[in-house]
Design a protein around this motif. Structure first.
Motif, PDB file in Angstrom:
ATOM      1  N   ARG A 156      -0.540  13.256  -6.423  1.00 28.87           N
ATOM      2  CA  ARG A 156      -1.908  12.941  -6.009  1.00 28.87           C
ATOM      3  C   ARG A 156      -2.735  12.637  -7.254  1.00 28.87           C
ATOM      4  NH1 ARG A 156      -2.919  13.599  -0.741  1.00 28.87           N
ATOM      5  NH2 ARG A 156      -1.589  15.005   0.473  1.00 28.87           N
ATOM      6  N   GLY A 157      -3.540  11.613  -7.160  1.00 31.05           N
ATOM      7  CA  GLY A 157      -4.357  11.222  -8.292  1.00 31.05           C
ATOM      8  C   GLY A 157      -3.659  10.288  -9.261  1.00 31.05           C
ATOM      9  N   LEU A 193      -5.461   6.753  -7.147  1.00 22.68           N
ATOM     10  CA  LEU A 193      -6.840   6.843  -6.665  1.00 22.68           C
ATOM     11  C   LEU A 193      -7.756   7.401  -7.756  1.00 22.68           C
ATOM     12  CD1 LEU A 193      -8.829   6.576  -4.271  1.00 22.68           C
ATOM     13  CD2 LEU A 193      -8.220   8.927  -3.642  1.00 22.68           C
ATOM     14  N   PHE A 235       1.150   9.262  -1.001  1.00 27.34           N
ATOM     15  CA  PHE A 235       0.184   9.852  -0.068  1.00 27.34           C
ATOM     16  C   PHE A 235      -0.798   8.810   0.486  1.00 27.34           C
ATOM     17  CE2 PHE A 235       1.323  12.862  -3.431  1.00 27.34           C
ATOM     18  CZ  PHE A 235       1.996  13.828  -2.685  1.00 27.34           C
ATOM     19  N   ASN A 236      -0.455   7.521   0.298  1.00 26.83           N
ATOM     20  CA  ASN A 236      -1.323   6.414   0.724  1.00 26.83           C
ATOM     21  C   ASN A 236      -2.713   6.511   0.090  1.00 26.83           C
ATOM     22  OD1 ASN A 236       0.673   5.244   2.396  1.00 26.83           O
ATOM     23  ND2 ASN A 236       0.189   6.704   4.026  1.00 26.83           N
ATOM     24  N   ASP A 237      -2.795   7.093  -1.118  1.00 28.27           N
ATOM     25  CA  ASP A 237      -4.059   7.243  -1.839  1.00 28.27           C
ATOM     26  C   ASP A 237      -4.178   6.138  -2.891  1.00 28.27           C
ATOM     27  OD1 ASP A 237      -4.778   9.492  -0.425  1.00 28.27           O
ATOM     28  OD2 ASP A 237      -4.127  10.912  -1.966  1.00 28.27           O
ATOM     29  N   TYR A 238      -5.117   5.232  -2.692  1.00 29.84           N
ATOM     30  CA  TYR A 238      -5.287   4.124  -3.635  1.00 29.84           C
ATOM     31  C   TYR A 238      -6.725   3.623  -3.568  1.00 29.84           C
ATOM     32  CZ  TYR A 238      -5.101   1.003   0.408  1.00 29.84           C
ATOM     33  OH  TYR A 238      -5.371   0.375   1.600  1.00 29.84           O
ATOM     34  N   ASP A 239      -7.060   2.721  -4.481  1.00 28.24           N
ATOM     35  CA  ASP A 239      -8.382   2.118  -4.479  1.00 28.24           C
ATOM     36  C   ASP A 239      -8.274   0.646  -4.878  1.00 28.24           C
ATOM     37  OD1 ASP A 239      -8.021   2.171  -7.253  1.00 28.24           O
ATOM     38  OD2 ASP A 239      -9.244   3.967  -7.523  1.00 28.24           O
ATOM     39  N   THR A 262      -5.938  -0.309  -7.667  1.00 25.44           N
ATOM     40  CA  THR A 262      -4.517  -0.313  -7.326  1.00 25.44           C
ATOM     41  C   THR A 262      -4.086  -1.688  -6.836  1.00 25.44           C
ATOM     42  OG1 THR A 262      -4.932   1.926  -6.471  1.00 25.44           O
ATOM     43  CG2 THR A 262      -2.711   1.037  -6.202  1.00 25.44           C
ATOM     44  N   GLY A 295      -1.106  -0.947   3.074  1.00 24.43           N
ATOM     45  CA  GLY A 295      -2.486  -0.496   3.155  1.00 24.43           C
ATOM     46  C   GLY A 295      -3.358  -1.587   3.742  1.00 24.43           C
TER      47      GLY A 295
END
Length: 223
Positions: free
Chosen positions: A72-73, A76, A109-113, A116, A130
């Motif tokens: 994680r991180g 994102l 974790f499908n965590d992006y911005d 990305t 995404g």
């Protein structure tokens, strides 16, 4: 109805029995699937024992970049330079292990911005798991995500998250109504052999219902 099989968290050299059973089953059914590789752990295992290398992935299995650290991180909130580095490191690991140039990315974790997506475009990636910030890349949207793995359970100090047929059937009708493509997200790294058998039955259910398992290029196409 189009379906994309999004296989998360592949680590080279781990759970080889499970992966071989899964790939054999997919090849027997002659369907497309997309497997996300975790770069760092895979590269460490590869350098220790290159003999583990799977030399013949099914011809319809595509490999995608699932991040280098898988933490994680990792993406994102990070600046563009950092994200470029992490994606490139996983890309190079996949190329070294498999001799394969991935063209798709999915964040841990499908965590992006937005950075990305911009990093992926800068590195020549064509497909992205995404929906946000994806105007500049072919998005395999996750707004119709079908999941059916159980909550964590333990056997001999190992935890599993096997597929559950009843959970699949409860969610399947809604997923079909939500439109193309339906993305099936699974984590075979945390299955036992019973999970492979259940997933095979789920695939047969979808096939018998007229489902079409497609490549990433076909998933974002209207054809």
């Amino acid at each position: 109805m189009k379906f994309v099989i999004k296989i998360d968290d592949y680590v080279y050299g781990e759970k080889e029995t499970i992966w071989c059973e899964l790939f054999s089953m997919l090849e027997d059914k002659d369907i497309y699937a997309s497997i996300g590789v975790i770069g760092h752990l895979s590269l460490v295992n590869f350098k220790v024992n290159q003999d583990l290398k799977m030399k013949s992935l099914p011809r319809k299995v595509e490999i995608w970049n699932h991040g280098y650290e898988h933490e994680r991180g990792e993406f994102l909130g990070q600046d563009l330079s950092r994200q470029l580095t992490q994606i490139a490191k996983c890309h190079n690991a996949i190329k070294e292990i498999f001799g394969y140039e991935p063209l798709a990315f999915g964040a841990p974790f499908n965590d992006y911005d937005e950075n990305t997506v911009n990093a992926c475009c800068e590195l020549g990636y064509k497909y992205f798991f995404g929906a946000e910030y994806t105007k500049s890349v072919n998005a395999i949207k996750l707004d119709n995500l079908l999941t059916f793995e159980t909550s964590k359970f333990y056997e001999e100090d190992e935890f599993y998250v096997n597929p559950v047929m009843s959970r699949f059937k409860k969610r399947y009708a809604t997923a079909v109504q939500n439109g193309n493509p339906c993305v099936i997200q699974i984590h075979p790294r945390r299955w036992n052999l019973s999970g492979i058998k259940t997933f095979s039955m789920i695939l047969d259910y979808i096939i018998n219902d007229g489902g079409d398992f497609v490549s990433l290029s076909k998933a974002q196409s209207n054809k």
